[in-house]
Design an enzyme around this catalytic site. Structure first.
Site, PDB file in Angstrom:
ATOM      1  N   THR A 161       0.850  -1.110   0.003  1.00 48.74           N
ATOM      2  CA  THR A 161       0.032   0.183  -0.042  1.00 48.74           C
ATOM      3  C   THR A 161       0.913   1.134   0.039  1.00 48.74           C
ATOM      4  O   THR A 161       2.051   0.984   0.434  1.00 48.74           O
ATOM      5  CB  THR A 161      -1.035  -0.068   1.310  1.00 48.74           C
ATOM      6  OG1 THR A 161      -1.825  -0.986   1.147  1.00 48.74           O
ATOM      7  CG2 THR A 161      -1.795   1.410   1.547  1.00 48.74           C
ATOM      8  N   ARG A 189     -13.265  -8.040  -3.189  1.00 48.65           N
ATOM      9  CA  ARG A 189     -12.485  -7.837  -1.699  1.00 48.65           C
ATOM     10  C   ARG A 189     -12.130  -6.356  -1.524  1.00 48.65           C
ATOM     11  O   ARG A 189     -11.437  -5.840  -2.445  1.00 48.65           O
ATOM     12  CB  ARG A 189     -11.396  -8.644  -1.456  1.00 48.65           C
ATOM     13  CG  ARG A 189     -10.751  -8.572  -0.093  1.00 48.65           C
ATOM     14  CD  ARG A 189      -9.695  -7.743   0.039  1.00 48.65           C
ATOM     15  NE  ARG A 189      -8.808  -7.609   1.144  1.00 48.65           N
ATOM     16  CZ  ARG A 189      -7.724  -6.890   1.385  1.00 48.65           C
ATOM     17  NH1 ARG A 189      -7.431  -6.055   0.708  1.00 48.65           N
ATOM     18  NH2 ARG A 189      -7.507  -6.674   2.768  1.00 48.65           N
ATOM     19  N   GLY A 191     -10.376  -3.708   1.204  1.00 47.51           N
ATOM     20  CA  GLY A 191      -9.685  -3.995   2.503  1.00 47.51           C
ATOM     21  C   GLY A 191      -9.771  -2.528   3.419  1.00 47.51           C
ATOM     22  O   GLY A 191     -10.922  -1.994   3.219  1.00 47.51           O
TER      23      GLY A 191
HETATM   24  N1  ASP Z   1      -3.962  -2.642   3.874  1.00 48.57           N
HETATM   25  C1  ASP Z   1      -3.920  -3.175   2.518  1.00 48.57           C
HETATM   26  C2  ASP Z   1      -5.185  -4.006   2.411  1.00 48.57           C
HETATM   27  O1  ASP Z   1      -5.660  -4.815   3.041  1.00 48.57           O
HETATM   28  C3  ASP Z   1      -2.789  -3.962   1.861  1.00 48.57           C
HETATM   29  C4  ASP Z   1      -1.529  -3.292   2.551  1.00 48.57           C
HETATM   30  O2  ASP Z   1      -1.360  -2.372   3.498  1.00 48.57           O
HETATM   31  O3  ASP Z   1      -0.551  -3.952   2.138  1.00 48.57           O
HETATM   32  O4  ASP Z   1      -5.716  -3.925   1.135  1.00 48.57           O
END
Ligand code: ASP
Length: 292
Positions: A161, A189, A191
């Site tokens: 991210t 999905r 997040g």
């Molecule tokens: N938090 C992000 C998600 O779950 C992924 C990440 O931060 O690496 O989509």
């Protein structure tokens, strides 16, 4: 003579790094972005403009799992999430499972500024972004980087991210987060990154951007919890960030966050192996690092 600017800035490129790899290229790019953000803040730019500019660059560079560096989901489609929040007004905007646009964070900003809503998803989000003339991707197979396709091999990074938080010279706080999400994620999905309170938060006390296994960040409502701990338990941003992250970790997740408070203090805790991160303040502090 006017008083010297007081500002603080932090960036992250995700909590997915593993020690087998070098992140020199990512760190050099983040160092350049830090300079750019610092120059903007020193000239009095609003925190919101700075976090959007830097997250757009992190999306465009293709080095992280966000924007151009994103990997496809299990159905072979690129569905991206992003959000931002302006602490001065408590306005927020977000897009989730967005397909076909180069800069999800610019789309999130348009949701905040051009609609009465906070979060748009799916076909409605796409129609809105098209109507706003936000830059489209013609062919996702051409646009997304080969680095991202490499990452979908077993044993590679599980997630990534990008995010930025800032405190500007006028005391305003802002946060922005953008992601391609978990690798090989299920179609549809979503997040924590586009969920205000879970992955992104900004108010008068702090601005927070999270990275890690989003399901756990949602269940712990991590980003807003940092502010709540500061308000109700009178904790420092460092204690509040560590406490919110520990609550998430206790559920079984991993990751990290970046946070800045109204005085320009910066916290960058993580409970993962590493977190690509960079921060600087007007008092001369500056660091770019991936591991401890
Ligand atoms: N938090 C992000 C998600 O779950 C992924 C990440 O931060 O690496 O989509």
């Amino acid at each position: 003579m006017s008083a010297p600017a007081i500002w603080a800035l932090a960036l992250h490129g995700g909590a997915g790094p593993t020690r087998e790899k070098s992140y020199a290229r990512e760190e050099a790019h983040m160092a350049a972005l830090l300079d750019r953000g610092a120059a903007m803040l020193a000239q009095g730019a609003p925190a919101l403009d700075v976090v959007v500019a830097l997250v757009s660059e992190l999306e465009a560079c293709g080095f992280h799992i966000a924007g151009r560096g994103s990997a496809p989901n299990a159905a072979g489609e690129w569905e991206l999430d992003a959000s931002l929040m302006d602490g001065a007004t408590r306005k927020a905007g977000a897009v989730a499972a967005l397909k076909g646009f180069e800069s999800p964070i610019s789309c999130a900003r348009a949701v905040m500024e051009k609609t009465p809503h906070v979060l748009l998803v799916g076909a409605g989000a796409e129609a809105f972004c098209a109507a706003q003339s936000l830059t489209r991707i013609d062919d996702p197979h051409d646009y997304y980087t080969p680095a991202a396709s490499r990452l979908v091999q077993p044993g590679e990074l599980a997630h990534g991210t990008v995010g930025a938080v800032a405190r500007d010279d006028a005391g305003r706080l802002a946060a922005a987060t953008s992601t391609g999400g978990l690798l090989r994620k299920t179609q549809g999905r979503v997040g924590d990154a586009p969920l205000i309170g879970a992955g992104t938060w900004a108010d008068g006390r702090c601005a927070v951007s999270c990275t890690g296994q989003g399901e756990f960040f949602i269940r712990a409502n991590v980003a807003a919890d940092v502010s709540a701990r500061m308000a109700y338990a009178r904790q420092s941003v460092h204690a509040a960030a560590a406490g919110a992250l520990a609550d998430m970790e206790a559920l079984g997740g991993d990751g990290g966050l970046i946070a800045v408070d109204a005085e320009g203090n910066v916290a960058l805790p993580f409970v993962s192996e590493g977190m690509k991160r960079a921060w600087a303040t007007s008092s001369g502090a500056r660091e770019v690092k991936t591991f401890r």
